[in-house]
Design an enzyme around this catalytic site. Structure first.
Site, PDB file in Angstrom:
ATOM      1  N   ASP A   4       0.840  -1.201   0.000  1.00 24.43           N
ATOM      2  CA  ASP A   4       0.000   0.000   0.000  1.00 24.43           C
ATOM      3  C   ASP A   4       0.874   1.250   0.000  1.00 24.43           C
ATOM      4  O   ASP A   4       2.037   1.209   0.412  1.00 24.43           O
ATOM      5  CB  ASP A   4      -0.888   0.024   1.252  1.00 24.43           C
ATOM      6  CG  ASP A   4      -1.872  -1.138   1.272  1.00 24.43           C
ATOM      7  OD1 ASP A   4      -2.186  -1.657   0.188  1.00 24.43           O
ATOM      8  OD2 ASP A   4      -2.312  -1.493   2.369  1.00 24.43           O
TER       9      ASP A   4
HETATM   10  N1  URA Z   1      -1.251  -5.919   3.833  1.00 20.91           N
HETATM   11  C1  URA Z   1      -1.745  -4.674   3.837  1.00 20.91           C
HETATM   12  O1  URA Z   1      -2.795  -4.407   4.407  1.00 20.91           O
HETATM   13  N2  URA Z   1      -1.063  -3.733   3.185  1.00 20.91           N
HETATM   14  C2  URA Z   1       0.125  -3.960   2.571  1.00 20.91           C
HETATM   15  O2  URA Z   1       0.705  -3.038   2.012  1.00 20.91           O
HETATM   16  C3  URA Z   1       0.614  -5.257   2.579  1.00 20.91           C
HETATM   17  C4  URA Z   1      -0.085  -6.223   3.219  1.00 20.91           C
END
Ligand code: URA
Length: 231
Positions: free
Chosen positions: A103
């Site tokens: 993310d």
């Molecule tokens: N899980 C998440 O919620 N975000 C990420 O970036 C990676 C795994």
């Protein structure tokens, strides 16, 4: 087999017109012979190519470990945000992409490569590659939250999440190892146990561990050993 001008461009000897010029001038040798034709084809993994007396060895695949900082997106192009690929704009290689996504606000280990097969294998849901995250949470992490995460929780998919490994580091910090890669999975898992992620960093993916000498935004090539272990 590859064309000589394409080979030299891929090895970043120059632009298409610059390498054509080098070839025309007789500055390029393939297996000891001066080759003056840009469309000359040869076996790139076998032939010995010299440009102005310097050997150019062929490298097809490139593998980088990036310490992704928060605020950049795991994409090759984006109209609004800075991408992880912009951080590697001076790194040798071509046609590279991030293996999977973190993310925008997640930090940590991201593999960048042009090896589609490796990427496919690492991301395949069937392979259950371990991914370990450092997770800081809004509320204290209780024993019952830990046992739920370990058993599997309902994040609104057809099935519960697969059993995860949880290592309690502090009241509000865990290391969580999952073997799936659903969208926002870690955030959704913590929400499912009535908690919330406030900071997320990926520490490892399969055999590959984030190099702690890399500051956020920094990257380095993988070592031969790291590449072999990943494969
Ligand atoms: N899980 C998440 O919620 N975000 C990420 O970036 C990676 C795994």
């Amino acid at each position: 087999m590859i064309r000589l001008d394409k080979f030299l461009c891929e090895m970043e000897i120059g632009t298409r017109s610059q390498v054509k010029e080098l070839i025309k001038k007789g500055n390029v040798l393939v297996d000891g012979e001066v080759i003056k034709k840009a469309d000359y084809k040869f076996e790139e993994n076998v032939a010995k190519v010299f440009v102005n007396g310097k050997e150019i060895s062929y490298q097809k695949y490139y593998y980088y470990m990036l310490h992704k900082p928060a605020g950049v997106v795991s994409a090759t192009v984006d109209n609004h945000d800075k991408t992880v690929m912009e951080l590697l704009k001076n790194a040798p290689g071509r046609d590279m992409f991030p293996v999977g996504r973190l993310d925008k606000d997640t930090e940590g280990l991201l593999l960048i490569t042009n090896d589609g097969e490796l990427s496919h294998n690492l991301l395949s849901p069937k392979k259950h590659i371990d991914k370990t995250y450092l997770v800081k949470t809004k509320k204290e992490i209780t024993d019952s939250m830990i046992s739920s995460l370990e058993k599997g929780v309902d994040i609104g998919e057809d099935h519960l999440t697969l059993p995860a490994k949880v290592k309690l580091i502090k009241e509000q910090v865990i290391e969580l190892t999952i073997t799936e890669g659903k969208f926002h999975q870690v955030k959704r898992m913590l929400k499912a146990v009535d908690n919330e992620v406030v900071y997320l960093k990926r520490l490892s993916m399969g055999s590959l561990t984030l190099d702690e000498n890399l500051a956020p935004g920094e990257y380095r090539l993988l070592t031969k050993k790291e590449i072999e272990e990943l494969k």
